[in-house]
Scaffold this motif. Structure first.
Motif, mmCIF file in Angstrom:
data_model
loop_
_atom_site.group_PDB
_atom_site.id
_atom_site.type_symbol
_atom_site.label_atom_id
_atom_site.label_comp_id
_atom_site.label_asym_id
_atom_site.label_seq_id
_atom_site.Cartn_x
_atom_site.Cartn_y
_atom_site.Cartn_z
ATOM 1 N N THR A 157 6.497 -4.929 -11.050
ATOM 2 C CA THR A 157 6.589 -3.507 -10.742
ATOM 3 C C THR A 157 5.193 -2.920 -10.670
ATOM 4 O OG1 THR A 157 6.748 -2.805 -13.064
ATOM 5 C CG2 THR A 157 8.818 -3.229 -11.886
ATOM 6 N N VAL A 158 5.045 -1.841 -9.898
ATOM 7 C CA VAL A 158 3.788 -1.107 -9.853
ATOM 8 C C VAL A 158 4.134 0.378 -9.743
ATOM 9 C CG1 VAL A 158 3.559 -1.348 -7.335
ATOM 10 C CG2 VAL A 158 1.543 -0.856 -8.722
ATOM 11 N N ASN A 159 3.455 1.189 -10.534
ATOM 12 C CA ASN A 159 3.643 2.628 -10.467
ATOM 13 C C ASN A 159 2.778 3.157 -9.326
ATOM 14 O OD1 ASN A 159 3.025 5.567 -11.079
ATOM 15 N ND2 ASN A 159 4.534 5.129 -12.678
ATOM 16 N N VAL A 160 3.419 3.790 -8.340
ATOM 17 C CA VAL A 160 2.705 4.229 -7.140
ATOM 18 C C VAL A 160 1.672 5.309 -7.456
ATOM 19 C CG1 VAL A 160 3.008 5.273 -4.860
ATOM 20 C CG2 VAL A 160 4.642 3.581 -5.676
ATOM 21 N N LEU A 161 1.898 6.095 -8.507
ATOM 22 C CA LEU A 161 0.967 7.170 -8.854
ATOM 23 C C LEU A 161 -0.186 6.682 -9.723
ATOM 24 C CD1 LEU A 161 3.408 10.137 -9.579
ATOM 25 C CD2 LEU A 161 2.074 9.716 -7.518
ATOM 26 N N MET A 221 0.822 -1.211 0.000
ATOM 27 C CA MET A 221 0.000 0.000 0.000
ATOM 28 C C MET A 221 0.854 1.257 0.000
ATOM 29 S SD MET A 221 -3.111 -1.127 2.502
ATOM 30 C CE MET A 221 -4.278 -0.394 1.358
ATOM 31 N N ARG A 222 0.414 2.226 -0.780
ATOM 32 C CA ARG A 222 1.014 3.550 -0.674
ATOM 33 C C ARG A 222 0.549 4.167 0.641
ATOM 34 N NH1 ARG A 222 0.142 9.009 -4.416
ATOM 35 N NH2 ARG A 222 1.701 10.262 -3.290
ATOM 36 N N THR A 276 -1.366 12.441 6.158
ATOM 37 C CA THR A 276 -2.820 12.207 6.258
ATOM 38 C C THR A 276 -3.149 10.834 6.811
ATOM 39 O OG1 THR A 276 -2.929 11.329 3.999
ATOM 40 C CG2 THR A 276 -3.199 13.707 4.282
ATOM 41 N N LEU A 277 -2.147 9.968 6.960
ATOM 42 C CA LEU A 277 -2.306 8.574 7.392
ATOM 43 C C LEU A 277 -3.074 7.735 6.375
ATOM 44 C CD1 LEU A 277 -3.137 8.909 11.226
ATOM 45 C CD2 LEU A 277 -0.933 9.028 10.056
ATOM 46 N N LYS A 278 -3.176 8.211 5.141
ATOM 47 C CA LYS A 278 -3.962 7.519 4.128
ATOM 48 C C LYS A 278 -3.201 6.317 3.575
ATOM 49 C CE LYS A 278 -6.376 8.172 -0.284
ATOM 50 N NZ LYS A 278 -6.683 9.106 -1.384
ATOM 51 N N LEU A 279 -3.934 5.179 3.451
ATOM 52 C CA LEU A 279 -3.419 3.965 2.838
ATOM 53 C C LEU A 279 -4.162 3.720 1.523
ATOM 54 C CD1 LEU A 279 -3.290 1.636 5.986
ATOM 55 C CD2 LEU A 279 -1.307 2.454 4.700
ATOM 56 N N SER A 280 -3.393 3.479 0.437
ATOM 57 C CA SER A 280 -4.007 3.216 -0.869
ATOM 58 C C SER A 280 -3.436 1.917 -1.418
ATOM 59 C CB SER A 280 -3.710 4.352 -1.852
ATOM 60 O OG SER A 280 -4.126 5.598 -1.316
ATOM 61 N N LEU A 281 -4.320 1.031 -1.869
ATOM 62 C CA LEU A 281 -3.903 -0.293 -2.307
ATOM 63 C C LEU A 281 -3.140 -0.234 -3.627
ATOM 64 C CD1 LEU A 281 -4.046 -3.350 -1.762
ATOM 65 C CD2 LEU A 281 -6.118 -3.397 -3.170
ATOM 66 N N LEU A 282 -1.972 -0.893 -3.658
ATOM 67 C CA LEU A 282 -1.185 -1.046 -4.880
ATOM 68 C C LEU A 282 -1.210 -2.487 -5.381
ATOM 69 C CD1 LEU A 282 1.958 1.072 -3.894
ATOM 70 C CD2 LEU A 282 0.087 1.765 -5.410
ATOM 71 N N ASP A 283 -1.181 -3.445 -4.453
ATOM 72 C CA ASP A 283 -1.189 -4.856 -4.840
ATOM 73 C C ASP A 283 -1.687 -5.684 -3.660
ATOM 74 O OD1 ASP A 283 -0.068 -7.088 -6.810
ATOM 75 O OD2 ASP A 283 0.571 -7.641 -4.794
ATOM 76 N N ARG A 284 -2.551 -6.638 -3.961
ATOM 77 C CA ARG A 284 -3.008 -7.570 -2.929
ATOM 78 C C ARG A 284 -2.748 -8.987 -3.410
ATOM 79 N NH1 ARG A 284 -9.259 -8.885 -0.900
ATOM 80 N NH2 ARG A 284 -8.672 -10.466 0.658
ATOM 81 N N GLN A 285 -2.028 -9.748 -2.592
ATOM 82 C CA GLN A 285 -1.873 -11.169 -2.862
ATOM 83 C C GLN A 285 -2.650 -11.926 -1.795
ATOM 84 O OE1 GLN A 285 2.145 -12.757 -3.134
ATOM 85 N NE2 GLN A 285 1.397 -14.868 -3.137
ATOM 86 N N HIS A 286 -3.623 -12.702 -2.226
ATOM 87 C CA HIS A 286 -4.434 -13.507 -1.312
ATOM 88 C C HIS A 286 -4.258 -14.989 -1.635
ATOM 89 C CE1 HIS A 286 -7.823 -15.027 1.021
ATOM 90 N NE2 HIS A 286 -8.139 -15.739 -0.051
ATOM 91 N N GLU A 287 -4.156 -15.794 -0.598
ATOM 92 C CA GLU A 287 -4.125 -17.244 -0.764
ATOM 93 C C GLU A 287 -5.069 -17.868 0.249
ATOM 94 O OE1 GLU A 287 -2.585 -18.587 -3.168
ATOM 95 O OE2 GLU A 287 -1.174 -17.020 -3.775
ATOM 96 N N ASP A 339 13.094 6.230 -11.258
ATOM 97 C CA ASP A 339 12.114 7.298 -11.457
ATOM 98 C C ASP A 339 11.431 7.721 -10.161
ATOM 99 O OD1 ASP A 339 10.388 5.231 -10.886
ATOM 100 O OD2 ASP A 339 9.351 5.259 -12.813
ATOM 101 N N ASN A 340 11.735 7.016 -9.066
ATOM 102 C CA ASN A 340 11.219 7.345 -7.733
ATOM 103 C C ASN A 340 9.703 7.205 -7.601
ATOM 104 O OD1 ASN A 340 13.540 8.055 -6.109
ATOM 105 N ND2 ASN A 340 13.790 9.793 -7.491
ATOM 106 N N GLN A 341 9.067 6.516 -8.542
ATOM 107 C CA GLN A 341 7.641 6.275 -8.408
ATOM 108 C C GLN A 341 7.235 4.857 -8.820
ATOM 109 O OE1 GLN A 341 6.349 9.516 -11.063
ATOM 110 N NE2 GLN A 341 5.469 7.967 -12.443
ATOM 111 N N THR A 342 8.203 4.085 -9.318
ATOM 112 C CA THR A 342 7.926 2.689 -9.684
ATOM 113 C C THR A 342 8.554 1.772 -8.643
ATOM 114 O OG1 THR A 342 7.885 3.229 -12.043
ATOM 115 C CG2 THR A 342 8.164 0.917 -11.447
ATOM 116 N N LEU A 343 7.717 0.974 -8.012
ATOM 117 C CA LEU A 343 8.164 0.034 -6.986
ATOM 118 C C LEU A 343 8.318 -1.354 -7.600
ATOM 119 C CD1 LEU A 343 8.402 -0.234 -3.709
ATOM 120 C CD2 LEU A 343 6.204 -1.424 -3.972
ATOM 121 N N TRP A 344 9.466 -2.006 -7.350
ATOM 122 C CA TRP A 344 9.595 -3.419 -7.751
ATOM 123 C C TRP A 344 9.442 -4.289 -6.511
ATOM 124 C CZ3 TRP A 344 13.184 -6.695 -5.655
ATOM 125 C CH2 TRP A 344 14.313 -6.127 -5.059
ATOM 126 N N PHE A 345 8.877 -5.467 -6.702
ATOM 127 C CA PHE A 345 8.657 -6.386 -5.585
ATOM 128 C C PHE A 345 8.541 -7.800 -6.127
ATOM 129 C CE2 PHE A 345 4.564 -5.007 -7.162
ATOM 130 C CZ PHE A 345 3.751 -6.132 -7.124
#
Length: 815
Positions: free
Chosen positions: A430-434, A372-373, A378-389, A412-418
């Motif tokens: 990868t996921v672009n946080v923006l 999550m971003r 603001t303490l805001k959480l925004s979903l970027l990726d969810r892995q459920h099993e 680029d300071n906005q693309t996260l690799w995982f």
């Protein structure tokens, strides 16, 4: 005196080799293979690390068979004209040089990689990479750890005594305390009763002098408070513990986690009978699965506003979802009220420019991982990726409850690799946080086992098993493009564990094959090598071939022709292919032994030197005596992706045992093995499988040796067991069908149990409870060997010898 003769004089008479020649190889004995490995196998190099200038490679080694390993080094020489790289002979590092060395390089460089921070023995140091000069920053009684550069690189931020954050100004040396975490509760100001409030107000109204004095005192207190320098906010922890406090790159926010132990949790105690005091002493041990978990909260301390706020997780998508096993008809709860599942927040992970922040939220039942971003302001959480099993989250690079796993930002300071097992195997995404745009960079039926981003953030260096599940190789891959082409940098068949030099031009490769222990090699990153035999002479090596740096085995070890087991596949009843190591008998007798590796999630059917080195040598001994030996990577073993890893969900002793039964059938059908002369043995999880085999498939295995076995999963630890079987109070069926103690009445053939009595992992109590069960069932075809001074992994050679003599005797007599 030559080394071989010297070695012979040191050995006890019982372990001497018979006179040997190429046509008459030496005879293996249990005493030989179970003695201290360093005295005859040799000690492989471990823990290689580089100097910051990439000119020296250090590693632990023990070629002289001393009591413990020493630090060695080789000096690297480059000839740019001839384009060759050579290395000096390994030499032992002197104690004074060793004490002066910086700690091995880690990711605490400045952005230009010209300076590096490190801590050593509780103090902080700053290293200039080019000159090698070291500046000591602290010299205190308290421990200072985890130093990092501030975003402007003018200060060093670190933790002191575990919890509080401090900073040091590199120019002025000013020390600033950033947090003030305090144990216990804040003392509350005494509250006045209504009567006391009335009297105080009345007195001030009656006496103008008293009122004037109070006003002067209040004004003086106000001025004094205003004159005081600003200090960190006092944060009282009550009965909680601070975990991972971090300062944001802009220096405004401190994020941290508070954990509170559950009340009423009972820890186990392991009795220790052989002690220096002569009294029985208790060893504090773990809790059991299903014990109440600690509560977790994530906080943000805003230094600018001097406020502390908790982060709410109630709006995370799916946090109210009930696990699938509880939704089944037999598990449906009477009440349908939704409850928020407890979670742990780990991280944060910041972009280099400090503008993007990501945290990982993981459910305590380990069935969900949310990336999550996070916006601290603001303490805001925004979903970027969810892995459920429906089973559990796991796999290489995925992390744990206390770790976000392998991830970071690209240039680029906005693309996260995982890493994620979303497609069934651990791969890079990868996921672009923006924008939320998500891409998969690697794909296929293989695992990405390690990932490292290059310093210029243009390439990944990664280890995978894509050539073969039983091989590990090192690659370089660009970060851009879909399905980018990977360049393979290693070619020796087996396992290649790589440590890159700081300048990313050289590789220290710790390499082994299936019948040769680990050795250290040097390779050039920019010159991928043609495939060549690992035995090629070192003097032929340059940038085009691996340069061998160490030679560890003793002459005695090399005198025996160690078998290279065949790597085979065996069809399972459900159509899957089981990878296995097959040791063929020198003169087959129809007898066979199946070895079961431990840990469950571990790989042993591979092409490199087994971590079960004693067992590998024992299997060679067995083949000398006419046994065929098979070692399979059964369901739940590592290296084969998510579905294989989770194949035992809610039923240990199900598919994993079926794989062993199918393997025994394969031995009979393809290897000429007598179906009535097959034995089975293993330790830990292997001991558990052995018990399940002897109790539930008694006509398949004639004899079994269960070493340090789990007999009842409800008695094991929480982190491992709850992933696979859930909690016993919520999923009792899974525990009932997975625990050997419930099936002991099925024992027909011969069983040996060996267990260390001070085992703090699988407690000796497991074996004691099973003993009582077997006694009450009036079984008389079993025996127990107890080892009073051994933990889960045996240490003493005499214990190893005793245990494996009993195993050999069991198979020789019963098969």
């Amino acid at each position: 005196m030559n080394r071989f003769l010297y070695w012979l004089l040191l050995l006890p008479a019982s372990s001497l080799w018979a006179q040997s020649s190429p046509k008459n190889p030496p005879t293996l004995t249990v005493e030989t293979i179970m003695q201290d490995p360093k005295s005859w196998v040799g000690t492989s190099p471990t823990n290689p690390f580089w100097s910051d200038d990439s000119r020296t490679l250090y590693f632990n080694w023990n070629p002289s068979q001393a009591k413990g390993d020493s630090l060695y080094k080789v000096t690297i020489h480059r000839d740019t004209r001839k384009k060759t790289v050579t290395a000096s002979e390994p030499i032992k590092v002197s104690p004074s040089e060793r004490r002066a060395l910086p700690t091995p390089p880690v990711s605490t460089y400045n952005r230009a990689y010209t300076q590096r921070l490190f801590d050593r023995q509780g103090d902080l140091f700053l290293l200039d990479v080019k000159s090698g000069s070291v500046r000591q920053l602290t010299n205190t009684v308290e421990n200072e750890i985890d130093p990092t550069f501030s975003s402007d690189e003018q200060k060093v931020v670190f933790r002191r005594s575990g919890s509080n954050l401090f900073s040091i100004d590199l120019k002025t040396g000013e020390l600033t305390q950033l947090t003030d975490f305090r144990t216990g509760a804040k003392k509350a100001e005494p509250k006045l009763t209504d009567e006391e409030k009335f009297l105080k107000q009345n007195q001030l109204q009656l006496s103008s002098v008293l009122k004037e004095r109070k006003e002067k005192k209040d004004e003086a207190d106000r001025i004094s408070k205003a004159d005081r320098p600003k200090r960190a906010k006092e944060i009282y922890l009550d009965d909680k513990t601070v975990v991972n406090p971090q300062l944001s790159p802009d220096g405004r926010f401190v994020t941290y986690r508070l954990t509170k132990p559950a009340t009423g949790v009972k820890n186990t105690q392991v009795p220790n009978y052989v002690t220096e005091s002569g009294y029985t002493e208790e060893i504090p041990a773990r809790t059991k699965v299903g014990a109440p978990a600690a509560s977790q909260e994530f906080f943000v301390y805003d230094l600018a506003k001097d406020t502390v706020r908790a982060v709410s997780v109630k709006d995370i998508p799916g946090i109210m979802d009930k696990p699938a096993y509880l939704q089944s008809a037999g598990k449906a709860k009477a009440d349908t009220a939704k409850k928020m599942r407890p979670v742990v927040i780990s991280g944060p992970v910041w972009s280099d420019d400090g503008k993007m922040c990501v945290v990982v939220v993981r459910s305590l039942d380990n069935k969900d991982r949310w990336i999550m971003r996070f916006v601290p302001e603001t303490l805001k959480l925004s979903l970027l990726d969810r892995q459920h099993e429906d089973t559990w989250i796991g796999g290489p690079g995925i992390g744990s409850l206390n770790s976000p796993g392998n991830m970071n930002f690209l240039a680029d300071n906005q693309t996260l690799w995982f890493q994620s097992e979303a497609d069934g195997y651990s791969h890079i995404y990868t996921v672009n946080v923006l924008t939320g745009e998500r891409r998969q960079l690697t794909a296929g039926k293989f695992e990405v086992q390690q990932v490292q981003l290059s310093k210029d953030k243009t390439h990944f260096f990664l280890q995978t098993n894509e050539v073969h599940p039983g091989e590990q190789h090192f690659y370089r891959m660009p970060v851009s493009g879909s399905r980018p082409e990977r360049t393979r940098l290693t070619n020796m068949t087996g396992a290649n564990e790589v440590v890159l030099s700081p300048d990313e031009t050289l590789m220290a490769v710790r390499y082994s094959s299936s019948n040769q222990p680990w050795e250290l090699y040097l390779m050039d990153v920019n010159q991928p090598t043609p495939k060549r035999a690992a035995s090629q002479p070192a003097q032929m090596a340059g940038v085009s071939a691996p340069l061998k740096l160490t030679n560890s085995p003793t002459e005695a070890f090399n005198a025996y022709p160690w078998q290279e087991p065949a790597l085979v596949t065996i069809p399972a009843r459900d159509g899957q292919q089981i990878y296995a190591r097959l040791y063929k008998a020198k003169t087959p007798t129809g007898k066979a032994v199946v070895f079961v590796h431990g840990a469950g999630y571990l790989q042993n059917a591979h092409k490199w030197w087994s971590q079960y080195s004693r067992e590998y040598m024992f299997h060679n001994l067995l083949t000398d005596r006419g046994y065929t030996v098979l070692d399979i990577d059964y369901r739940a073993s590592a290296g084969y992706g998510r579905d294989w890893r989770t194949g035992i969900y809610r039923h240990m002793g199900g598919k994993d045992l079926e794989d062993h039964v199918d393997a025994a059938k394969w031995l009979v059908e393809t290897q000429g093995v007598d179906a009535k002369r097959i034995g089975i043995y293993g330790g830990s999880y292997g001991g558990f499988i052995t018990l399940m085999a002897m109790f539930t498939t008694p006509d398949v295995f004639k004899a079994g040796a269960a070493l340090r076995p789990v007999t009842d999963w409800a008695a094991y630890n929480h982190p491992y067991t709850a992933n696979i079987l859930n909690e016993p109070q919520n999923d009792s069926l899974s525990y009932r069908r997975s625990s050997p103690i419930y099936f002991a009445e099925g024992l027909k053939n011969y069983l040996l149990i060996c267990h260390g009595m001070v085992d703090v992992n699988v407690h000796f109590q497991d074996t004691v409870r099973l003993m009582q069960r077997l006694i009450e069932l009036k079984k008389d075809n079993w025996e127990v060997a107890a080892y009073p001074m051994e933990d889960h992994g045996f240490v003493e050679p005499t214990s190893w010898m005793d245990e494996y003599k009993r195993i050999l005797k069991l198979f020789d007599e019963r098969l």
